[in-house]
Design an enzyme around this catalytic site. Sequence first.
Site, PDB file in Angstrom:
ATOM      1  N   GLU A 190      72.178  51.571 -27.218  1.00  0.00           N
ATOM      2  CA  GLU A 190      72.032  52.733 -26.342  1.00  0.00           C
ATOM      3  C   GLU A 190      73.408  53.303 -25.998  1.00  0.00           C
ATOM      4  O   GLU A 190      74.222  52.615 -25.375  1.00  0.00           O
ATOM      5  CB  GLU A 190      71.313  52.349 -25.047  1.00  0.00           C
ATOM      6  N   GLN A 239      64.013  55.730 -22.350  1.00  0.00           N
ATOM      7  CA  GLN A 239      64.101  55.642 -20.895  1.00  0.00           C
ATOM      8  C   GLN A 239      64.299  57.052 -20.348  1.00  0.00           C
ATOM      9  O   GLN A 239      64.988  57.872 -20.966  1.00  0.00           O
ATOM     10  CB  GLN A 239      65.266  54.740 -20.478  1.00  0.00           C
ATOM     11  N   GLU A 284      63.399  55.057 -15.654  1.00  0.00           N
ATOM     12  CA  GLU A 284      64.639  54.438 -15.190  1.00  0.00           C
ATOM     13  C   GLU A 284      65.417  55.487 -14.403  1.00  0.00           C
ATOM     14  O   GLU A 284      66.257  56.201 -14.942  1.00  0.00           O
ATOM     15  CB  GLU A 284      65.480  53.905 -16.355  1.00  0.00           C
TER      16      GLU A 284
END
Length: 254
Positions: free
Chosen positions: A138, A199, A235
């Site tokens: 990520e 996310q 998130e």
Amino acid sequence: MFKIAANLSHLWPELPYLDRFEAAAEAGFEGVEVLFPYDMPAKDTQRALLRSGLPMVLMNAPPPNYTGGPRGFAAVPEAQDRFRFDLRRALRYCDALHVPMLHIMTGAAEGQHAREVLIENLSWAVQNIPEGLTLTLEPLNAIDMPGYFLGDYDLAADILQEIDAPNLGLQFDTYHAQTIHGDCLAVFDAHKDIIRHIQIGDAPGRCVPGTGEIDFARFFEVLKDSGYDRWVSAEYTPTLQTEDSLGWMQMSQK
């Protein structure tokens, strides 16, 4: 259709950790993720998962460094031994909690040598993880994580292409993509074929989806049109009680 998970490291901060699992189930989430579950004995988290009836879908590696050191060593030269040691501990938690995805943090580094170290470490990791587990990379923005090696989605895509392993993919975060590149929808479109986990949080400040720069109504439309059928995890940082921040869930189902 994609599935919705709650990131319990961010949501329900008003509740004790072990109570957040049942709160997520009651709110209609289908799964949960916890960034660093290592603080709690795995058996306690196992019980919370069983009570809630929800699976844990993702966690981070390495375990946090409590002496103020960096988060992540995968791209840090001279830290291969530390990377492998930490990965083994993370794998034990993945096994105990039946977690199918593990986000590998690269740590702070720069330059070609760091890239070579990251590729070497990931190439070793994908051959030494259990069947059924997927590793993710990520990119993180430089405001929140100054000096972090993986700060660009195109760089992540190049590294994933070079390693070319079926158990390694891209973790896409709307907040980081928007902060790094200025248009998270364009980033998603460019890299959707290699995304294994999503996310969501709005920008700036990882705020509640629908309260910042990102057009989440459009994002969810694009997501559905793409055929993405994996997890989308919330998130973000609630400004009030978490239950008061969940209006975006109805938007995601339209």
